[in-house]
Scaffold this motif. Sequence first.
Motif, PDB file in Angstrom:
ATOM      1  N   UNK A   1       0.843  -1.172   0.000  1.00 23.42           N
ATOM      2  CA  UNK A   1       0.000   0.000   0.000  1.00 23.42           C
ATOM      3  C   UNK A   1       0.893   1.241   0.000  1.00 23.42           C
ATOM      4  N   UNK A   2       0.651   2.146  -0.874  1.00 23.41           N
ATOM      5  CA  UNK A   2       1.446   3.369  -0.986  1.00 23.41           C
ATOM      6  C   UNK A   2       1.071   4.340   0.134  1.00 23.41           C
ATOM      7  N   UNK A   3       2.068   5.012   0.644  1.00 22.10           N
ATOM      8  CA  UNK A   3       1.829   5.985   1.708  1.00 22.10           C
ATOM      9  C   UNK A   3       1.215   7.249   1.128  1.00 22.10           C
ATOM     10  N   UNK A   4       0.269   7.814   1.848  1.00 24.58           N
ATOM     11  CA  UNK A   4      -0.332   9.062   1.378  1.00 24.58           C
ATOM     12  C   UNK A   4       0.509  10.272   1.786  1.00 24.58           C
ATOM     13  N   UNK A   5       1.536  10.039   2.576  1.00 21.80           N
ATOM     14  CA  UNK A   5       2.433  11.113   2.991  1.00 21.80           C
ATOM     15  C   UNK A   5       3.691  11.067   2.127  1.00 21.80           C
ATOM     16  N   UNK A   6       4.001  12.173   1.504  1.00 22.04           N
ATOM     17  CA  UNK A   6       5.202  12.209   0.680  1.00 22.04           C
ATOM     18  C   UNK A   6       6.411  12.542   1.539  1.00 22.04           C
ATOM     19  N   UNK A   7       7.534  11.993   1.182  1.00 24.03           N
ATOM     20  CA  UNK A   7       8.768  12.182   1.941  1.00 24.03           C
ATOM     21  C   UNK A   7       9.673  13.160   1.186  1.00 24.03           C
ATOM     22  N   UNK A   8      10.107  14.185   1.874  1.00 26.46           N
ATOM     23  CA  UNK A   8      11.060  15.121   1.293  1.00 26.46           C
ATOM     24  C   UNK A   8      12.392  14.394   1.140  1.00 26.46           C
ATOM     25  N   UNK A   9      12.967  14.428  -0.060  1.00 28.62           N
ATOM     26  CA  UNK A   9      14.208  13.697  -0.297  1.00 28.62           C
ATOM     27  C   UNK A   9      15.373  14.258   0.498  1.00 28.62           C
ATOM     28  N   UNK A  10      15.306  15.509   0.879  1.00 28.50           N
ATOM     29  CA  UNK A  10      16.395  16.131   1.626  1.00 28.50           C
ATOM     30  C   UNK A  10      16.104  16.231   3.120  1.00 28.50           C
ATOM     31  N   UNK A  11      15.170  15.427   3.633  1.00 24.86           N
ATOM     32  CA  UNK A  11      14.803  15.570   5.036  1.00 24.86           C
ATOM     33  C   UNK A  11      15.978  15.305   5.978  1.00 24.86           C
ATOM     34  N   UNK A  12      16.830  14.351   5.675  1.00 18.94           N
ATOM     35  CA  UNK A  12      17.974  14.074   6.545  1.00 18.94           C
ATOM     36  C   UNK A  12      18.947  15.248   6.554  1.00 18.94           C
ATOM     37  N   UNK A  13      19.206  15.806   5.377  1.00 19.03           N
ATOM     38  CA  UNK A  13      20.103  16.956   5.276  1.00 19.03           C
ATOM     39  C   UNK A  13      19.540  18.150   6.036  1.00 19.03           C
ATOM     40  N   UNK A  14      18.261  18.415   5.877  1.00 21.42           N
ATOM     41  CA  UNK A  14      17.623  19.533   6.590  1.00 21.42           C
ATOM     42  C   UNK A  14      17.654  19.318   8.102  1.00 21.42           C
ATOM     43  N   UNK A  15      17.437  18.090   8.526  1.00 22.60           N
ATOM     44  CA  UNK A  15      17.475  17.778   9.954  1.00 22.60           C
ATOM     45  C   UNK A  15      18.870  17.999  10.523  1.00 22.60           C
ATOM     46  N   UNK A  16      19.888  17.496   9.849  1.00 22.88           N
ATOM     47  CA  UNK A  16      21.270  17.659  10.322  1.00 22.88           C
ATOM     48  C   UNK A  16      21.639  19.141  10.381  1.00 22.88           C
ATOM     49  N   UNK A  17      21.252  19.902   9.359  1.00 22.14           N
ATOM     50  CA  UNK A  17      21.586  21.323   9.353  1.00 22.14           C
ATOM     51  C   UNK A  17      20.855  22.076  10.450  1.00 22.14           C
ATOM     52  N   UNK A  64      24.522  20.713  -0.754  1.00 32.96           N
ATOM     53  CA  UNK A  64      24.234  19.289  -0.895  1.00 32.96           C
ATOM     54  C   UNK A  64      25.512  18.493  -1.114  1.00 32.96           C
ATOM     55  N   UNK A  65      25.628  17.888  -2.276  1.00 32.63           N
ATOM     56  CA  UNK A  65      26.739  16.977  -2.540  1.00 32.63           C
ATOM     57  C   UNK A  65      27.994  17.663  -3.058  1.00 32.63           C
ATOM     58  N   UNK A  66      28.014  19.007  -3.092  1.00 35.76           N
ATOM     59  CA  UNK A  66      29.185  19.688  -3.624  1.00 35.76           C
ATOM     60  C   UNK A  66      30.438  19.305  -2.837  1.00 35.76           C
ATOM     61  N   UNK A  67      31.554  19.285  -3.536  1.00 35.00           N
ATOM     62  CA  UNK A  67      32.828  18.939  -2.918  1.00 35.00           C
ATOM     63  C   UNK A  67      33.776  20.103  -3.127  1.00 35.00           C
ATOM     64  N   UNK A  68      34.521  20.491  -2.102  1.00 35.05           N
ATOM     65  CA  UNK A  68      35.477  21.572  -2.249  1.00 35.05           C
ATOM     66  C   UNK A  68      35.996  22.050  -0.908  1.00 35.05           C
ATOM     67  N   UNK A  69      36.751  23.122  -0.970  1.00 31.19           N
ATOM     68  CA  UNK A  69      37.306  23.750   0.235  1.00 31.19           C
ATOM     69  C   UNK A  69      36.869  25.204   0.215  1.00 31.19           C
ATOM     70  N   UNK A  70      36.418  25.694   1.348  1.00 33.23           N
ATOM     71  CA  UNK A  70      35.953  27.071   1.440  1.00 33.23           C
ATOM     72  C   UNK A  70      36.563  27.731   2.671  1.00 33.23           C
ATOM     73  N   UNK A  71      37.069  28.938   2.496  1.00 36.16           N
ATOM     74  CA  UNK A  71      37.599  29.718   3.607  1.00 36.16           C
ATOM     75  C   UNK A  71      36.568  30.776   3.955  1.00 36.16           C
ATOM     76  N   UNK A  72      36.254  30.881   5.239  1.00 38.86           N
ATOM     77  CA  UNK A  72      35.199  31.789   5.682  1.00 38.86           C
ATOM     78  C   UNK A  72      35.738  32.673   6.802  1.00 38.86           C
TER      79      UNK A  72
END
Length: 95
Positions: A1-17, A64-72
């Motif tokens: 049975x399909x869930x009627x609630x949609x899952x945000x694909x970035x929910x883990x990233x948003x939670x961690x941030x 998101x998945x970007x890779x690099x070095x940043x000086x702030x």
Amino acid sequence: MASKHTKDQDYELKLVQALCWSRSFETETILIHVNPGGDRKDGGFMGGSGIWAPLKGKIGGYEREEVGVEFVDIDLGVLKVCFFLLKSVREIADR
């Protein structure tokens, strides 16, 4: 049975941030979170590395998945403001 609630694909990233930001405020610190990135299709990871400051939120890093070095450049004066704000809140709570 399909869930009627949609899952945000970035929910883990948003939670961690969100947790990084709240933790920086709670501990009155500049929090630097480093998480490997890379294309998920090629076995990469979530990414989302960044720098969080209390009262300011994310002040540097990657979305998101970007890779690099940043000086702030970081203004540490925000820590003093956060300290006095939390001190005031604690004094009010103790009344």
